[in-house]
Enzyme design. Structure first.
Site, PDB file in Angstrom:
ATOM      1  N   ASP A  30      10.064  -0.179   0.331  1.00 21.20           N
ATOM      2  CA  ASP A  30       9.342   0.310  -0.854  1.00 21.20           C
ATOM      3  C   ASP A  30       9.964  -0.343  -2.078  1.00 21.20           C
ATOM      4  OD1 ASP A  30       7.665   3.304  -1.269  1.00 21.20           O
ATOM      5  OD2 ASP A  30       8.396   2.209  -3.027  1.00 21.20           O
ATOM      6  N   ASP A  49       9.934  -5.868  -2.512  1.00 19.68           N
ATOM      7  CA  ASP A  49       8.551  -6.056  -2.912  1.00 19.68           C
ATOM      8  C   ASP A  49       7.891  -6.957  -1.866  1.00 19.68           C
ATOM      9  OD1 ASP A  49       6.199  -6.907  -4.115  1.00 19.68           O
ATOM     10  OD2 ASP A  49       7.102  -7.122  -6.105  1.00 19.68           O
ATOM     11  N   ASN A  90      -1.132  -7.844  -6.025  1.00 21.91           N
ATOM     12  CA  ASN A  90      -0.230  -6.909  -5.365  1.00 21.91           C
ATOM     13  C   ASN A  90      -0.716  -6.553  -3.953  1.00 21.91           C
ATOM     14  OD1 ASN A  90       2.166  -5.036  -6.008  1.00 21.91           O
ATOM     15  ND2 ASN A  90       0.676  -3.735  -4.988  1.00 21.91           N
ATOM     16  N   TYR A 139      -9.849  -1.532  -6.489  1.00 20.40           N
ATOM     17  CA  TYR A 139      -8.958  -0.941  -5.481  1.00 20.40           C
ATOM     18  C   TYR A 139      -9.638  -0.948  -4.101  1.00 20.40           C
ATOM     19  CZ  TYR A 139      -6.952   2.866  -2.754  1.00 20.40           C
ATOM     20  OH  TYR A 139      -6.452   3.623  -1.734  1.00 20.40           O
TER      21      TYR A 139
END
Ligand code: UDP
Length: 323
Positions: A30, A49, A90, A139
């Site tokens: 995490d 990451d 991301n 998303y």
């Protein structure tokens, strides 16, 4: 050994807790950007990451993983519309790195944290798994892209996966060890509980002109501990070699409007919860309600905490203790 990415976050921490309760060894990966060190509990925590592939490789070199449960992602609808590049980078780069390193190490089982947002504005409710996938927000778009990747990776390399499409995760572990703690908080129930605690003055009601019985959005709230059980069942299905590349909806099957949820919060907390009407939030569909029949029939999933009052009550206990 199991790897839980995003295991210091809301849903990941409940899943990691359940796996530990079953005696499984868990490593959490995490970046702590939204997660919390204490939510990792007794699991080994590797801070990193997923966008940094060398860090992912380092962790895979340190342990031998039998499977991965992948939660690490940015997950806010509104933010995804305002910062799409950040979400694409991301969620997509992070996941691609993870999948590449899994392949390098021959790790062939994945439980993937997906979402009802893959469906967009549904044509019929309750939503079944083969309904059209037309995400209305970035998303949901990233999650659907990843599900498509998983289908292609199954065909090309034999990666086995189960994607779980959650509707609105809510509530907290009834034992009180983990719960929901987002900064910034954007979700309905925790914001309403903040109002009950006096941390906020009022709740902004995003849209009261939706084509729903009371004009507010209808959502399907499912208890996070019930979600955790479904992950265990999905993992077990992968471990006995039954799943190639599958996806299941996880919801309550019952929709509640924003106003109905606020009524439940008033019942449980005994606080008035003042509300102010505001504009609709970009990307919010009017109604999202799941059909979870497939998860019940194939995975053998049963909800233990389906009652909205129980969902709000467990969230309230956690919220008060965390305040
Ligand atoms: N909502 C609201 N005010 C808030 C937060 C949420 O009216 O402060 C509404 C939101 O528009 C949606 C529902 O509550 O219809 C659930 O939103 P949440 O952010 O909890 O979950 P999402 O559906 O985005 O996953």
């Amino acid at each position: 050994m199991l790897l839980v990415t995003g295991g210091a976050g809301y849903i990941g921490s409940h899943v990691a807790l359940e796996l530990r309760r079953l005696g499984r060894d868990v490593v959490i990966f995490d970046d702590l950007s939204r997660g919390h060190r204490d939510l990792a509990g007794d699991s080994v925590l590797e801070v990193g990451d997923l966008k940094d592939i060398s860090r992912v490789r380092e962790v895979f070199a340190r342990y031998t993983f039998d499977g991965v449960l992948h939660f690490a992602a940015k997950s806010l609808v509104g933010e995804s519309m305002a910062e799409p590049l950040d979400y694409y980078r991301n969620n997509l780069v992070g996941t691609t790195n993870l999948l590449a390193v899994m392949k390098e190490h021959g790790v062939g089982r994945l439980v993937f944290s997906s979402t009802a947002a893959v469906y967009g504005e549904p044509e019929t409710v309750p939503i079944v798994e083969n309904a059209p996938k037309k995400p209305t927000n970035v998303y949901g778009d990233t999650k659907w892209f990843i599900e498509t990747m998983l289908q292609n990776l199954n065909r090309a390399y034999g990666l086995r996966s189960v994607s779980l499409r959650y509707f609105n995760a809510a509530g907290a572990d009834p034992g009180g060890s983990v719960g929901e703690d987002h900064t910034p908080e954007t979700h309905l129930i925790p914001i309403a509980l903040d109002v009950a605690l006096g941390k906020r003055e009022k709740l902004m009601l995003y849209g009261s002109d939706y084509p729903t019985p009371d004009g507010t959005c209808v959502r399907d709230y499912v208890h996070v501990s019930d979600l955790a059980q479904a992950h265990v069942l999905a993992l077990e299905r992968l471990e006995v070699g039954k799943a190639e590349c599958e996806a299941y909806n996880l919801g309550n099957g019952k929709g509640f409007s924003v106003l109905e949820v606020l009524e439940a919060v008033r019942r449980i907390t005994g606080c008035p919860i003042p509300v102010e009407s505001a504009a609709r939030r970009a990307g919010d569909p009017a109604v999202l309600v799941a059909s979870s029949g497939l998860a019940e029939n194939v995975l053998g999933w049963k909800q233990e905490f389906a009652d909205i009052d129980v969902i709000v009550k467990t969230a309230w206990e956690w919220h008060k203790a965390r305040a």
